[in-house]
Design an enzyme around this catalytic site. Sequence first.
Site, PDB file in Angstrom:
ATOM      1  N   HIS A  69       0.822  -1.213   0.000  1.00 30.83           N
ATOM      2  CA  HIS A  69       0.000   0.000   0.000  1.00 30.83           C
ATOM      3  C   HIS A  69       0.851   1.257   0.000  1.00 30.83           C
ATOM      4  CE1 HIS A  69       0.370   1.203   4.321  1.00 30.83           C
ATOM      5  NE2 HIS A  69       0.533  -0.086   4.528  1.00 30.83           N
ATOM      6  N   ASP A 186       6.621   2.255   6.040  1.00 29.23           N
ATOM      7  CA  ASP A 186       5.352   1.518   6.011  1.00 29.23           C
ATOM      8  C   ASP A 186       4.370   2.331   5.175  1.00 29.23           C
ATOM      9  OD1 ASP A 186       2.972   0.177   6.554  1.00 29.23           O
ATOM     10  OD2 ASP A 186       2.817   0.950   8.600  1.00 29.23           O
ATOM     11  N   GLU A 220      -5.110   1.218   2.893  1.00 31.44           N
ATOM     12  CA  GLU A 220      -4.783   0.200   3.889  1.00 31.44           C
ATOM     13  C   GLU A 220      -4.755   0.754   5.305  1.00 31.44           C
ATOM     14  OE1 GLU A 220      -2.384  -2.465   6.468  1.00 31.44           O
ATOM     15  OE2 GLU A 220      -2.055  -0.335   5.993  1.00 31.44           O
ATOM     16  N   GLU A 221      -4.229   1.959   5.485  1.00 31.85           N
ATOM     17  CA  GLU A 221      -4.088   2.506   6.837  1.00 31.85           C
ATOM     18  C   GLU A 221      -5.430   2.757   7.521  1.00 31.85           C
ATOM     19  OE1 GLU A 221      -1.545   2.471   8.499  1.00 31.85           O
ATOM     20  OE2 GLU A 221       0.208   2.642   7.197  1.00 31.85           O
ATOM     21  N   ASP A 241       4.115  -5.958   3.383  1.00 34.56           N
ATOM     22  CA  ASP A 241       3.959  -4.760   4.193  1.00 34.56           C
ATOM     23  C   ASP A 241       5.235  -4.565   4.989  1.00 34.56           C
ATOM     24  OD1 ASP A 241       2.893  -2.641   5.826  1.00 34.56           O
ATOM     25  OD2 ASP A 241       0.893  -3.347   5.294  1.00 34.56           O
ATOM     26  N   HIS A 321       5.158   3.439  12.532  1.00 36.65           N
ATOM     27  CA  HIS A 321       4.186   4.520  12.725  1.00 36.65           C
ATOM     28  C   HIS A 321       4.760   5.673  13.540  1.00 36.65           C
ATOM     29  CE1 HIS A 321       0.153   2.470  11.501  1.00 36.65           C
ATOM     30  NE2 HIS A 321       1.126   2.249  10.634  1.00 36.65           N
TER      31      HIS A 321
END
Length: 349
Positions: A69, A186, A220-221, A241, A321
Site C-alpha cells: 500500500h 510503512d 490500507e491505513e 507490508d 508509525h
Amino acid sequence: MTVSVPYMVDSFCQLANIPSPSGNTAKVMEWVAQELTSLGVEHKRTNKGAIIATLPGRNQEKERLLTAHVDTLGAMVKEIKASGRLKLTLIGGFTFNAVEGEHCSIETSSGRIVTGTILSTKASVHVYRESGKMERSEENMEVRLDEKVKSKQDVIDLGISVGDFVSFDPRVTVTESGFIKSRHIDDKASVAILLGVIKHLKESNEILPYTTHFFVSNNEEIGYGGNSSVPSKVIEYLAVDMGAIGDGQTTDEYCVSICAKDSSGPYHYGLRRHLTELAEKNGLHYQVDIYPYYGSDASAALRAGYDIVHGLIGPGVDASHSHERTHKEALDNTAKLVMAYLMSEALQA
C-alpha cells in the site's frame, strides 16, 4: 541477475516525498501508474483508486496476487482556532507523541500548500512548567502555520478550511552504512520492492508459473485497501507490508519478516511454512514473528469473504508509525523472497 537494490531505494525515496495520507492519494497513484507504464506493464484502476498491474504466467487458471500500500498516516484540519492555529484529527493508527515537532504541509481545496509545525499548546518550557507532563492529545496539540496569521479569519483567507489534508515531512535519509530513515517506510518501501520485482521480471524476460497481479492499494491505513477487486481466479494472496520491531519480537532491520499471526488471527499455516522453506533454501536472513497490534490488506480480504490462501511478509522496520528506519538488506531479502515465491509452485498446484 537480481532485483536492483539501488532502483528500490530510489523508488522509495521518490514515493516517500509525494504526500499521500489515506484519502488523498491521487498524486502518488499517478506516479505509480507512470512508472508501470514506463516498465511496459499492463495495469488498471479500481473505483476506489487502487492500481492492479498484471504479468501473465504459464498457468492462467490459477492466479496469485501480491499487494503493498502507498497510502500513509496523516491528519485533517478539525478546527481553525481563534488564535490562528489549527486543531487536527488523525488519519491512521498512531499517537500525537509520534508527530510532535514534525514539519507538516496543509493542502487546501484549491491545491495551495501551506507549511507548519505540529506542537503542543504549551510547548515552551520557559513559560509552562508542566509542558513535559501534559498529555499529547487532540485537545493539547496544534499546528503553528508558517504564515503571518493572528486570527481565524487570517487562516480562512489563506484558503485553509476544515477537512483539508495534512501531511508529515518524511525527512528521507539514506546513510552510507545502508540505513533508510524516513516516515512512511510503512509501506512505500514494499511498493518499491514490488516495482523492483516487476522491473526485474520485465528485463529478464522470465515467465511466471502463474498469472500474477500486483495490487497497489491506497486505503490500507484505514482498513479497507485491498478487500475488494480481487480477480476471481486468485487462489493465493500475499501482502507485502512491514515487519514490526520491538521488545519480544525477533524481527530486525536487516531481515524479511514472515508473519505467523497478527490482530486478525493466524495467517495460512501452509503458506507460512512454504515461505520459510523458500527463505531457508535461498539462504535469506528471515524471521518469523507475531504482530499483536497489526492488520493487513490480506486479512481485510479474508474478512471481505474472499476464498484465498493468505500470507504476510515485509522488511523489518524499526519505530513503526513513528520516524521509521530499515536497512537496504531488508529490502534485498524481501525482494529475494518475493522472487522465490513467485517462481515456486502454488500450494494447490
